[in-house]
Design an enzyme around this catalytic site. Sequence first.
Site, short mmCIF file in Angstrom:
data_model
loop_
_atom_site.label_atom_id
_atom_site.label_comp_id
_atom_site.label_asym_id
_atom_site.label_seq_id
_atom_site.Cartn_x
_atom_site.Cartn_y
_atom_site.Cartn_z
N ALA A 1 0.82 -1.21 0.00
CA ALA A 1 0.00 0.00 0.00
C ALA A 1 0.86 1.26 0.00
CB ALA A 1 -0.94 0.00 1.20
N LYS B 1 -2.71 -14.49 -14.80
CA LYS B 1 -3.94 -14.97 -14.18
C LYS B 1 -5.12 -14.69 -15.10
CE LYS B 1 -6.99 -14.13 -10.21
NZ LYS B 1 -7.19 -13.35 -8.97
N PRO C 1 -14.09 -16.39 -14.86
CA PRO C 1 -13.10 -15.91 -15.82
C PRO C 1 -13.07 -14.39 -15.91
CG PRO C 1 -15.10 -16.47 -16.97
CD PRO C 1 -15.37 -16.73 -15.50
N LEU D 1 -4.84 -2.08 4.55
CA LEU D 1 -5.44 -2.65 5.75
C LEU D 1 -5.82 -1.60 6.77
CD1 LEU D 1 -3.10 -5.74 6.23
CD2 LEU D 1 -5.30 -5.63 5.05
N VAL E 1 0.74 -11.21 2.35
CA VAL E 1 0.38 -12.52 1.84
C VAL E 1 -0.40 -12.41 0.54
CG1 VAL E 1 0.38 -13.58 4.10
CG2 VAL E 1 -1.74 -12.61 3.23
N ILE F 1 -5.39 -5.67 -3.11
CA ILE F 1 -4.51 -4.72 -3.79
C ILE F 1 -5.34 -3.76 -4.63
CG2 ILE F 1 -2.75 -4.55 -5.60
CD1 ILE F 1 -1.46 -7.06 -4.42
N SER G 1 9.23 1.36 9.34
CA SER G 1 9.99 0.79 10.44
C SER G 1 10.40 -0.64 10.11
CB SER G 1 9.16 0.79 11.72
OG SER G 1 9.85 0.07 12.74
#
Length: 494
Positions: free
Chosen positions: A17, A80, A98, A331, A49, A344, A41
């Site tokens: 992000a 993909k 699809p 998140l 993930v 994403i 940090s």
Amino acid sequence: MPGKPVRRVVVVGGGTAGWMAAAMLASRLPAGRVGIAVVESPEIGIVGVGEATIPPILDFNRLLGIDEDELVRRTEGTYKLGIKFRDWREPGHSYFHPFGSYGAPIGGLSFHQHWLRTREGRLGEYSLPQVAAYAGKFSRPSDDPRSVLSKMSYALHFDASLYAGFLRERAIADGAVHVEGRIVDVRRDGQSGDVDSLVLQDGRVMAGDLFLDCSGFRGLLIEQALGTGYEDWSHWLPMDRAVAVPCAKTGEPTPFTRSTATGAGWRWRIPLQHRTGNGHVYCSSFLDDDSAERQLIEGLDAPALAQPRRLTFTTGRRKLSWNHNVIALGLASGFIEPLESTSIHLVQQGVQTLMALFPSASIEPAEVAQYNRLMQQDYERVRDFVILHYKHTLRRDTPFWRAVAAMDVPDSLASRLEVFRSHGRIILEPGELFTETSWAAVLLGQGPAPRGHDPQADAFPEELIRQQLQRMRGLIQRGADAMPSHASFLARGR
């Protein structure tokens, strides 16, 4: 009284992000007018993930001028063509969601209406991406509208941490500053309540005019500092745990993601060039953590490459994505399980919506309100589509599946389901992320089927429609047969 102009943007947190935001800001804003700093940090881990995307990521990468072959090489990526769903309708059954489209409209009427009337062949035979995916084939779309390859659409699988690193290089090259340090204090303006600056552990102070909170679930600025509040959607999406683990690759990577329903959730499988990503998303009210991890390990294609990582989350969204001078992304903004690979994408939406409303001078309340409205809409539309997978299914074999089948759903989804159940109609609003093909794939793939079809389909001679559908199937099969294998296409770009 007008606020101060935005001349300094501080991004809190790196990861996917943070570096997506920094790369876009550094690339698109006039050089020298706005300073961009990313505070990261090394002590704070990155969830990282997420490895699967949906087609709009290609637009994001193009805006940044990224060469896709280089990106795929650098991120150990694969292509993909969609998602294979196993055991969702009922154990032992599978279907495919699809990218692209099913067939073509006939007489101005949606293709799936003609298929519902005739049931000529299997629905998936009318999707070039699905036929190609099952054959292990891949090719980029053709620009020639006369070519069947113009019906192709695709996305990417990639190592999310490598993608973040790739974007970090580009952002820094375009002028963004990378600051390593742990934030120990957030200072706010006494009058406006805006965030004024961040204090790092070593005493450095990072002042800014606009702050992007990419600090993950904890929401360091948007929640801990501003107390924005969180809208909990766990009564609709009760999954609250995940365990993830990579395993060694086996054979050539498939050009699709796989999602397998379990007794209390589902497992993902995402093929990369150097490994396979795996995870189990589940509801802790119906399955304990150790059992969930054991099921995941037992279902791997190959030996695990690391220790499993456990995650805890609450599905939902911040009540405001933009509060004061803080915008939450990733998140920190909210979380919807990665069933349709939207994590994403929601970062991308947040960044691109910011670019469309970026302050030319001071932050304007009307633009903040517009940003929040648009992001709320995006999150709610993704929420409804994900809920659909649990509500619209024939599974009743475990307490979990019986519970989600019986649950109430948002009115926005309930009305769509009712319209579909009568005549198979799929009504979309302008700007929706998921297309008619996406809704048709899940609604028809998981059942139950609609009671009928659009009566307009009956205006066409049935035999003529069957002949057209047969020609479509043949054209799609020949198009897939002519494609190179996914493995050979990947090899060309290396």
